[in-house]
Design an enzyme around this catalytic site. Structure first.
Site, PDB file in Angstrom:
ATOM      1  N   HIS A 113      -2.288   0.962   7.102  1.00 16.72           N
ATOM      2  CA  HIS A 113      -2.554   1.183   5.677  1.00 16.72           C
ATOM      3  C   HIS A 113      -2.081   2.581   5.304  1.00 16.72           C
ATOM      4  CE1 HIS A 113      -4.396   0.324   1.906  1.00 16.72           C
ATOM      5  NE2 HIS A 113      -5.380   1.210   2.012  1.00 16.72           N
ATOM      6  N   ASP A 118      -8.152   5.491  -2.738  1.00 13.60           N
ATOM      7  CA  ASP A 118      -7.277   4.422  -2.242  1.00 13.60           C
ATOM      8  C   ASP A 118      -6.741   3.642  -3.425  1.00 13.60           C
ATOM      9  OD1 ASP A 118      -5.982   2.414  -0.974  1.00 13.60           O
ATOM     10  OD2 ASP A 118      -7.566   2.043   0.504  1.00 13.60           O
ATOM     11  N   CYS A 137       0.803  -1.208   0.000  1.00 14.72           N
ATOM     12  CA  CYS A 137       0.000   0.000   0.000  1.00 14.72           C
ATOM     13  C   CYS A 137       0.843   1.267   0.000  1.00 14.72           C
ATOM     14  CB  CYS A 137      -0.975  -0.001   1.161  1.00 14.72           C
ATOM     15  SG  CYS A 137      -0.180  -0.098   2.760  1.00 14.72           S
TER      16      CYS A 137
END
Lengths: 646, 306
Positions: free
Chosen positions: A447, A463, A403
């Site tokens: 994250h 995202d 991520c």
């Protein structure tokens, strides 16, 4: 009293010492743990072979050597760690030279003290359970000094009875003892070291390290429904400054009022944060009505006025559909567009394509999103080591990342195309514990995602990881990773039973944390108010506590005096029948013999007449025709338990 | 099975003596325990019949001695008579040489005569002119006495009373039993027609079995507390003696045996308590024998565990 120790007492003593020292080995220096193990082993050998005690001079030498080694190891004798180390060594040595019951008593006292010492290091439920076992063993040992040989079960039961008698007193003290602010057990120095969590910088690899940890970051208990998974973004540091390799937090200001107008449905929840030594509160986006002791940062995260050095609990409200930042400060936007002057040329070229003349920011964002979706980047826990131009490397060469790579490359590309964008770190998702309905968020939920500023709209959350691996957001990490990735044990599907056990355990731990460790002034006040005690000043509490203890002592005394003299198992079984009879209004007269009473009770309860008669006859036979056989006594007791008089 | 024979005996006896099951059972208990029985009551309630019934149903050699104020010891024990043929004294055994003796109205004889019988009861033998004659086995004495308030009686002293294992009272029969008695045939004829249910040897066997009935520690403890209670009670002038305690246990053993058990229960002790302790306890207030009420109160003051 110089009486020699019974063999059996000696064994109990060794067991107590083992149970006491064993949990301490988690914190003791390893050489000391080994020394304790050797000393305990020597004691066991000595007891088993009935060897004579070691010479005193040797013991003295070992004691001095151990003390010197402790001094060398810690540098001083003060404080918790060297103190406990010294006590553990002394306990083992004292045990080795124990001959009389006086020695045994010293060992038991030391053991009791070391049980308390456990809580200086750790206050979890598991440690409490271990300490309870150790305390029980010590109590049984203390008893065995005074009572003759008894079966282990009887010993344990009477030891447990003794401890149980202390329980009401413990509860009164726990509820009423005036609380001082701060953790109950942890020393202030403890909180500063060894805590993991997010950091205020992000370089490739910093989150993927964190993600392998199953440690709990925080828990959230919602009043009512949970927000949908795609809205579960828990905001941590917002990273705006990029130096070509790592991302950092930009300067921000704090205020008592939110820098946005909260809108949309509200979710109320109670957040219980594990200490992480930083200020950020990891609240769900976007907080409305911050509680006292917290402030809003200009980049929308919620901060505590003090670093979180102990577990805290706060009540929050979030409105995830808020659109913040329509009127953003020019300096903030400028910072969100800034890139290093060189590096990552291919990414810049790609961005230049997206930012063709005349393209609106929304179009640029759309093209970038399409690129991330169509380029089939691979989501992996073990990305290849990044080259100097980390963004180029991810976008064009390795095409695989975590991520942090996704968000970093995404924000870089947008900035290169002239948009204001930034990386947001925090936690995403969380797993619902079905046992208590609490959402548990672990370090593995850490994250990084992106925020883009669009004129007229404000900051929009994007995202990029979700584009490559949508399952990461909707179901969790394990689903999103390609097949064959080595996952931590508990994330694997085939260990779902293990996960269930863990869920139960964590629910229990949560109750322990909330109600035992987290029972602070505030909770005390809350609880007492429920019972109509509004004033919780320490004088009032002391008065209540003394009154409670006095009442308990009187109640205990009354109980001890009023209790009929209890005999053996057979007497107890018979007493149980008599109690059943008395419950039906047929009390046995004190002088009434078993057959007489059986006849009378059978006459009163015709439905069970035969059974009552048989029981009375059997009791009379067992009681007055010695020797009574233990199995028959147990069978009779069971028969009486099963009997239901009508 | 010995206890079944005892039960048969009781059933047969109950057919003759109506409505007195408990008293009959106590009398049999007394015989099985190897003790002697004192029956105290007004005349005409069936004291003599009871003795007859027992003798008849066990098949015991039976002798009745009517005690009067002019009865002499020799009339009971026997006399030595000079035998001319052998030129020596020869002992002629008196009525005491029987298996069951009914000593009727024992308190009408002089103390000297009373003690002659009581000594024979205790020693199980008679000594005359330096010679000892053993009494037959089983040897069971049933003495009757009128209430001591009646005229012309010499009350038995406490030490002599102690030689009787039990003292019972018969009392008037219950209404139903009395009606049946009035309507039915003559008891004496009924008695004449009934045959022995058990043999004297059976009684000896029962006596031996009774001695083997088990007494648990818990029961001995109960008896001890019962004895202690009589000693501590302000109602009695003196508590029960250790010998009385042994008597109580012996009676309880026999009672348990007749009930078909090989161990004594508190109920057995309670059942025989009044019969065993009644004549051994005297009220502190007026020196009379303890009443049933007092004995009952004593029993109820001693708790059993449970």
């Amino acid at each position: 009293m110089r009486a020699e120790l019974q063999r059996d007492t000696r064994h109990w003593l060794i067991a107590t010492a083992c149970l006491t020292v064993a949990p301490h080995t988690l914190w003791l220096p390893s050489w000391l743990s080994a020394l304790c193990a050797i000393l305990l082993g020597a004691t066991l050998w000595q007891a088993a072979r009935a060897r004579r005690a070691l010479p005193r001079m040797l013991l003295l030498f070992i004691a001095l050597a151990a003390a010197a080694a402790i001094k060398l190891h810690f540098g001083h004798f003060f404080g918790k760690d060297p103190g406990i180390a010294l006590l553990a060594a002394l306990l083992c040595l004292k045990l080795l030279e124990s001959r009389s019951s006086r020695d045994a008593r010293a060992v038991i006292l030391l053991a009791f003290f070391l049980q308390l010492g456990l809580f200086l290091n750790d206050q979890t439920l598991a440690i409490a359970a271990l300490a309870l076992c150790g305390t029980l063993a010590a109590t049984v040992t203390l008893q065995s000094l005074h009572l003759g040989a008894q079966p282990v079960r009887v010993r344990l039961r009477s030891g447990a009875m003794l401890l149980a008698q202390a329980l009401p007193l413990m509860v009164v003290l726990f509820i009423f003892f005036p609380r001082i602010p701060g953790p109950l057990w942890g020393l202030p120095a403890d909180a500063h070291s060894g805590l993991s969590g997010l950091s205020d910088t992000m370089a490739p690899g910093s989150i993927s390290e964190l993600i392998l940890s199953e440690a709990i970051a925080f828990r959230a208990a919602f009043d009512g429904p949970l927000p949908p998974p795609e809205e579960r973004y828990w905001r941590g540091p917002v990273l705006s400054e990029f130096d070509g390799r790592s991302w950092r937090e930009a300067r921000f200001s704090t205020a008592a009022q939110p820098p946005y107008v909260a809108a949309g449905p509200a979710y109320r929840y109670r957040l219980t944060l594990e200490p992480h030594n930083r200020h950020w509160l990891l609240a769900l986006d976007y907080t409305d009505q911050a509680p006292p002791g917290s402030r809003y940062a200009s980049d929308y995260k919620l901060l505590s006025t003090r670093p979180l050095r102990e577990r805290i609990r706060i009540d929050l409200q979030a409105r995830p559909q808020t659109r913040p930042g329509a009127q953003e400060d020019a300096a903030v936007l400028a910072a969100a567009r800034r890139l290093p002057s060189t590096g990552n040329p291919r990414a810049r070229a790609l961005a230049a394509q997206f930012a063709a003349p005349g393209a609106t920011p929304a179009e640029i964002l759309q093209r970038t999103l399409e690129h991330f979706r169509d380029a089939r980047y691979v989501y992996t826990l073990n990305p290849p080591l990044a080259a100097a131009d980390s963004v180029d490397d991810f976008l064009f060469d390795s095409r695989a990342g975590f991520c942090e790579h996704f968000s970093s490359a995404f924000v870089f590309t947008l900035r290169a195309a002239g948009l204001a964008a930034r990386v947001v770190t925090g936690y995403q998702g969380g797993e619902l514990n079905p046992v208590d309905g609490v959402l548990v968020v672990r370090q593995s939920h850490a994250h990084a995602w992106a925020e883009v500023w669009l004129p007229g709209e404000g900051w929009r959350r994007v995202d990029p990881t979700a584009l490559a691996a949508p399952a990461r957001i909707s179901t969790g990490l394990a689903e999103a990773l390609p097949a064959g990735t080595v996952l931590p044990l508990l994330m694997r599907a085939e260990f779902s039973w293990l996960r269930q056990i863990r869920q139960r355990w964590e629910a229990a731990s949560n109750h322990w944390n909330q109600w035992v460790l987290g029972y602070d002034r505030e909770r005390q006040h809350e609880l007492l108010q429920r019972f109509g005690i509004g004033d919780t000043g320490w004088q009032r509490l002391a008065l209540l506590m003394s009154a409670g203890i006095a009442l308990l002592v009187v109640a205990l005394l009354a109980w001890a005096y009023a209790r009929p003299r209890r005999g053996d198992a057979l007497d107890r079984a018979w007493a149980a029948l008599c109690a059943k009879g008395a419950g039906r209004g047929h009390r046995r007269q004190a002088w009434e013999g078993p057959l007489d009473y059986g006849r009378r009770l059978a006459g009163a309860c015709p439905a069970q007449a035969q059974e009552v008669h048989a029981i009375a006859t059997e009791y009379a036979r067992l009681r007055y025709r010695p020797p009574a056989d233990g199995d028959a006594v147990r069978a009779l007791a069971q028969r009486i338990r099963r009997l239901k008089l009508q | 099975m010995p206890h079944q024979r005892a039960q048969q005996l009781l059933e047969a006896a109950s057919r003759i003596i109506l409505g007195k099951e408990h008293e009959l059972r106590l009398a049999l208990t007394c015989a099985v325990a190897g003790g002697h029985l004192l029956i105290e009551d007004v005349p005409g309630v069936g004291k003599t019949t009871l003795a007859h019934v027992i003798a008849r149903l066990i098949g015991l050699h039976y002798q009745r001695i009517q005690f009067t104020s002019d009865l002499l010891p020799a009339d009971i024990l026997g006399v030595s008579v000079f035998d001319r043929d052998n030129s020596a004294f020869r002992f002629h055994p008196g009525p005491v040489f029987a298996q069951l003796i009914l000593a009727d109205e024992i308190n009408r004889a002089t103390p000297k005569t009373q003690s002659a019988l009581l000594e024979a009861m205790e020693e199980q033998q008679v000594t005359a002119d330096g010679q000892t004659f053993t009494l037959p086995a089983p040897f069971f004495v049933i003495a009757t006495q009128n209430p001591t308030t009646q005229i012309g009686t010499f009350p038995l002293p406490e030490s002599q009373l102690d030689r009787f294992l039990m003292r019972i009272r018969l009392g008037y029969p219950a209404p139903a039993a009395e009606r049946a008695l009035l309507m039915g045939e003559d008891r004496r004829e009924l008695l004449q027609r009934s045959a022995a249910v058990i043999t004297p040897q059976d009684l000896v066997d029962l006596q031996r079995d009774a001695r083997q009935v088990q007494v648990a520690e818990r029961l001995a403890d109960y008896v001890h507390r019962l004895l202690a209670a009589t000693r501590q009670s302000p109602a009695f002038s003196a508590g029960l003696s250790p010998r009385a305690g042994l008597a109580l246990l012996a009676a309880a053993r026999a009672w348990a045996l007749i009930d078909g058990r090989d161990h004594v229960l508190p109920e057995d002790v309670q059942a025989v308590f009044e019969a065993v302790a009644g004549h051994r306890l005297h009220l502190a207030a007026d020196g009379r024998n303890a009443s049933s009420q007092h004995l009952r109160t004593t029993l109820e003051a001693v708790a059993l565990p449970g």
